[in-house]
Write an enzyme that holds these catalytic residues in place. Sequence first.
Site, PDB file in Angstrom:
ATOM      1  N   ASP A  98       0.937  -1.324  -0.019  1.00 13.14           N
ATOM      2  CA  ASP A  98      -0.118   0.066  -0.152  1.00 13.14           C
ATOM      3  C   ASP A  98       0.825   1.360   0.124  1.00 13.14           C
ATOM      4  OD1 ASP A  98       1.331  -0.048   2.380  1.00 13.14           O
ATOM      5  OD2 ASP A  98      -0.756  -0.744   3.485  1.00 13.14           O
ATOM      6  N   GLU A 120      -0.552  -9.273  -0.877  1.00 13.58           N
ATOM      7  CA  GLU A 120      -1.050  -8.560   0.327  1.00 13.58           C
ATOM      8  C   GLU A 120      -2.035  -7.653  -0.024  1.00 13.58           C
ATOM      9  OE1 GLU A 120       0.571  -5.436   3.084  1.00 13.58           O
ATOM     10  OE2 GLU A 120       1.671  -7.182   3.822  1.00 13.58           O
ATOM     11  N   GLU A 134      -2.231   5.185   3.025  1.00 11.76           N
ATOM     12  CA  GLU A 134      -2.024   3.647   2.371  1.00 11.76           C
ATOM     13  C   GLU A 134      -3.442   2.979   2.274  1.00 11.76           C
ATOM     14  OE1 GLU A 134      -0.325   5.078   5.191  1.00 11.76           O
ATOM     15  OE2 GLU A 134       1.781   4.667   4.582  1.00 11.76           O
ATOM     16  N   HIS A 216       6.329   5.179  12.355  1.00 13.79           N
ATOM     17  CA  HIS A 216       6.766   6.027  11.206  1.00 13.79           C
ATOM     18  C   HIS A 216       5.443   6.826  10.553  1.00 13.79           C
ATOM     19  CE1 HIS A 216       5.626   3.310   8.197  1.00 13.79           C
ATOM     20  NE2 HIS A 216       5.833   2.319   9.068  1.00 13.79           N
ATOM     21  N   ARG A 218       2.589   8.520   8.759  1.00 12.96           N
ATOM     22  CA  ARG A 218       2.240  10.028   8.525  1.00 12.96           C
ATOM     23  C   ARG A 218       1.248  10.366   9.088  1.00 12.96           C
ATOM     24  NH1 ARG A 218       4.772   9.427   3.823  1.00 12.96           N
ATOM     25  NH2 ARG A 218       5.458  11.350   2.599  1.00 12.96           N
ATOM     26  N   HIS A 249      13.143   5.553  12.735  1.00 12.44           N
ATOM     27  CA  HIS A 249      13.031   5.701  11.077  1.00 12.44           C
ATOM     28  C   HIS A 249      13.980   7.107  10.588  1.00 12.44           C
ATOM     29  CE1 HIS A 249      10.822   6.035   7.295  1.00 12.44           C
ATOM     30  NE2 HIS A 249      10.042   4.746   7.580  1.00 12.44           N
TER      31      HIS A 249
HETATM   32  C1  UD1 Z   1       6.633   4.736   3.503  1.00 14.19           C
HETATM   33  C2  UD1 Z   1       5.492   4.554   3.109  1.00 14.19           C
HETATM   34  C3  UD1 Z   1       4.719   3.981   4.103  1.00 14.19           C
HETATM   35  C4  UD1 Z   1       5.358   2.757   4.581  1.00 14.19           C
HETATM   36  C5  UD1 Z   1       6.831   3.116   5.051  1.00 14.19           C
HETATM   37  C6  UD1 Z   1       7.699   1.977   5.484  1.00 14.19           C
HETATM   38  C7  UD1 Z   1       4.235   5.910   1.454  1.00 14.19           C
HETATM   39  C8  UD1 Z   1       3.401   7.028   1.207  1.00 14.19           C
HETATM   40  N1  UD1 Z   1       4.620   5.818   2.556  1.00 14.19           N
HETATM   41  O1  UD1 Z   1       6.618   5.914   4.491  1.00 14.19           O
HETATM   42  O2  UD1 Z   1       3.365   3.374   3.589  1.00 14.19           O
HETATM   43  O3  UD1 Z   1       4.584   1.963   5.591  1.00 14.19           O
HETATM   44  O4  UD1 Z   1       7.297   3.859   3.911  1.00 14.19           O
HETATM   45  O5  UD1 Z   1       8.882   2.363   6.309  1.00 14.19           O
HETATM   46  O6  UD1 Z   1       4.533   5.362   0.510  1.00 14.19           O
HETATM   47  N2  UD1 Z   1      14.171   8.221   4.326  1.00 14.19           N
HETATM   48  C9  UD1 Z   1      15.691   8.304   4.195  1.00 14.19           C
HETATM   49  N3  UD1 Z   1      16.241   7.168   3.932  1.00 14.19           N
HETATM   50  C10 UD1 Z   1      15.386   5.876   3.494  1.00 14.19           C
HETATM   51  C11 UD1 Z   1      13.958   6.100   3.713  1.00 14.19           C
HETATM   52  C12 UD1 Z   1      13.336   7.188   4.049  1.00 14.19           C
HETATM   53  O7  UD1 Z   1      16.311   9.545   4.317  1.00 14.19           O
HETATM   54  O8  UD1 Z   1      15.845   4.873   3.242  1.00 14.19           O
HETATM   55  C13 UD1 Z   1      13.595   9.748   4.557  1.00 14.19           C
HETATM   56  C14 UD1 Z   1      13.772  10.519   3.244  1.00 14.19           C
HETATM   57  O9  UD1 Z   1      13.920  12.119   3.910  1.00 14.19           O
HETATM   58  C15 UD1 Z   1      12.256  10.357   2.803  1.00 14.19           C
HETATM   59  C16 UD1 Z   1      11.665  10.074   3.778  1.00 14.19           C
HETATM   60  O10 UD1 Z   1      12.156   9.772   4.896  1.00 14.19           O
HETATM   61  O11 UD1 Z   1      11.917  11.433   1.802  1.00 14.19           O
HETATM   62  C17 UD1 Z   1      10.131   9.936   3.756  1.00 14.19           C
HETATM   63  O12 UD1 Z   1      10.210   8.701   2.822  1.00 14.19           O
HETATM   64  P1  UD1 Z   1       8.564   8.023   2.300  1.00 14.19           P
HETATM   65  O13 UD1 Z   1       8.773   6.812   1.506  1.00 14.19           O
HETATM   66  O14 UD1 Z   1       7.933   9.245   1.577  1.00 14.19           O
HETATM   67  O15 UD1 Z   1       7.735   7.851   3.694  1.00 14.19           O
HETATM   68  P2  UD1 Z   1       7.786   6.850   4.836  1.00 14.19           P
HETATM   69  O16 UD1 Z   1       7.519   7.644   6.073  1.00 14.19           O
HETATM   70  O17 UD1 Z   1       9.181   6.129   4.744  1.00 14.19           O
HETATM   71  N1  UDP Z   2      12.329  -3.637  10.415  1.00 11.97           N
HETATM   72  C1  UDP Z   2      13.752  -3.511   9.866  1.00 11.97           C
HETATM   73  N2  UDP Z   2      14.698  -2.809  10.645  1.00 11.97           N
HETATM   74  C2  UDP Z   2      14.228  -1.978  11.621  1.00 11.97           C
HETATM   75  C3  UDP Z   2      12.807  -2.003  11.843  1.00 11.97           C
HETATM   76  C4  UDP Z   2      12.009  -2.617  11.127  1.00 11.97           C
HETATM   77  O1  UDP Z   2      14.200  -4.407   9.292  1.00 11.97           O
HETATM   78  O2  UDP Z   2      15.293  -1.128  12.065  1.00 11.97           O
HETATM   79  C5  UDP Z   2      11.523  -4.543   9.587  1.00 11.97           C
HETATM   80  C6  UDP Z   2      10.274  -5.223  10.072  1.00 11.97           C
HETATM   81  O3  UDP Z   2      10.838  -6.395  10.706  1.00 11.97           O
HETATM   82  C7  UDP Z   2       9.274  -5.232   9.189  1.00 11.97           C
HETATM   83  C8  UDP Z   2       9.194  -3.854   8.524  1.00 11.97           C
HETATM   84  O4  UDP Z   2      10.695  -3.584   8.644  1.00 11.97           O
HETATM   85  O5  UDP Z   2       9.373  -6.489   8.547  1.00 11.97           O
HETATM   86  C9  UDP Z   2       8.464  -3.018   8.924  1.00 11.97           C
HETATM   87  O6  UDP Z   2       8.708  -1.866   8.044  1.00 11.97           O
HETATM   88  P1  UDP Z   2       8.057  -0.419   8.536  1.00 11.97           P
HETATM   89  O7  UDP Z   2       7.682  -0.526   9.877  1.00 11.97           O
HETATM   90  O8  UDP Z   2       9.188   0.687   7.959  1.00 11.97           O
HETATM   91  O9  UDP Z   2       6.857  -0.409   7.457  1.00 11.97           O
HETATM   92  P2  UDP Z   2       5.445  -0.798   7.415  1.00 11.97           P
HETATM   93  O10 UDP Z   2       5.288  -2.445   7.821  1.00 11.97           O
HETATM   94  O11 UDP Z   2       4.621  -0.066   8.577  1.00 11.97           O
HETATM   95  O12 UDP Z   2       4.661  -0.506   6.340  1.00 11.97           O
END
Ligand code: UD1
Ligand code: UDP
Length: 376
Positions: A98, A120, A134, A216, A218, A249
Amino acid sequence: MRIKNLIVFGTRPEAIKMAPLIKEFEKHTDVFETKVCITAQHREMLDQVVDFFDIVPDYDMDLMKPNQNLYSLTADIITGLKPFLEKFKPDYVYVHGDTTTTMASSIAAFYSGAQVCHIEAGLRTFDKRSPFPEEMNRSITGRVTDYHFAPTTTAKENLIKENIPKDQIEITGNTVIDALQLSIEKLSHSDFENTEVKMLKDTWNPEKRLILVTGHRRENHGQGFIDICNALAEIAKKHDDVQIIYPVHLNPNVQKPVYEILENIENIKLISPLSYPGFVWLMNRSHLIITDSGGVQEEAPSLGKPVLVMRDTTERPEAVEAGTVILTGTDTKKIVMEADRLLNSKDAYDKMSLRHNPYGDGRACERIVKFMKNKL
Ligand code: UD1
Ligand code: UDP
């Protein structure tokens, strides 16, 4: 002619849950030609997973920007996928879950004429703003999907309510359990005394009860995270026999409040996001998990770990119904109250630490590939 598959993902959880499917398709190269495209909506957190599972992407769109927004990310994914879709001409495009990558790449796949397979599928809260974005991402993806791989019967029923024909839905279990088993298996064959576990052994105090935290979402940004951090600070203060470890995160909207409020508390350790095996290692050693994550809600029951979920709704009701997950929202008082109850009462704790597998048996990917083969 082999069937052409394209697997697309972009964030940490999608990578974890798609990795075992890639491995499963690798066993059937006589029938399928499978390519992998990463949008790199995440960068470091995605690369950690891709490296651990030895996945070599065929195409890396390298899209992540600091503090990116939904508008430009969506546009960049759709336009960025076009040339690869036109060149490879996949028969099937597999998307997961999602995220923005899921929604945008399913639309791009639909535009290309490929059939869309959603892994999923069918998770719903029926509240379009929670989780945001999501719930809409997975609903939109569901509209363009041709084959829906639902993890549970509840997910299948949700799709039937949306008039999806039954023969387009297959219940498979969640591929996260395949990933969990694959990583435990992979670790048993390798020397896992890498730098990360050495760091964790230095950080973790085995004499204290470990609370593992992630967050994490939003919709929790802003006041929600402030309330969450205040709750964690209070739990740490009240229970000096507890240690909180929180891999934070990388989203700046998460990093800022977490480091501002929790950085200098003695029994709270803030660390960088962990590799998947490192996180599984820590989950196994934890007493309690506090999270707003989707994936962690699915993994924890199979490890017998109670979970407080800092959300008002969940699309994963199975563990709530079984009593091993409790929804607390981001309310400081409620989080502290539930944590106190579990830390103070052995009886309450034992009831919640039941080991069960509502989300799968580790054979989801096998079922997905079998379904696709049967269609030939
Ligand atoms: C995203 C997904 C969310 C998912 C989550 C898993 C969307 C809208 N959100 O949220 O559904 O549950 O990932 O973790 O698709 N960033 C880094 N390095 C990384 C990852 C993120 O620096 O490896 C920072 C960057 O500044 C980036 C920001 O996090 O712009 C947000 O990343 P984004 O993927 O937009 O949102 P998440 O909160 O990670
Ligand atoms: N996870 C990881 N390292 C971390 C925290 C979480 O590998 O430091 C794994 C966790 O085991 C799970 C997945 O990341 O499988 C969950 O990711 P996240 O919570 O970012 O996203 P969501 O599942 O909410 O979309």
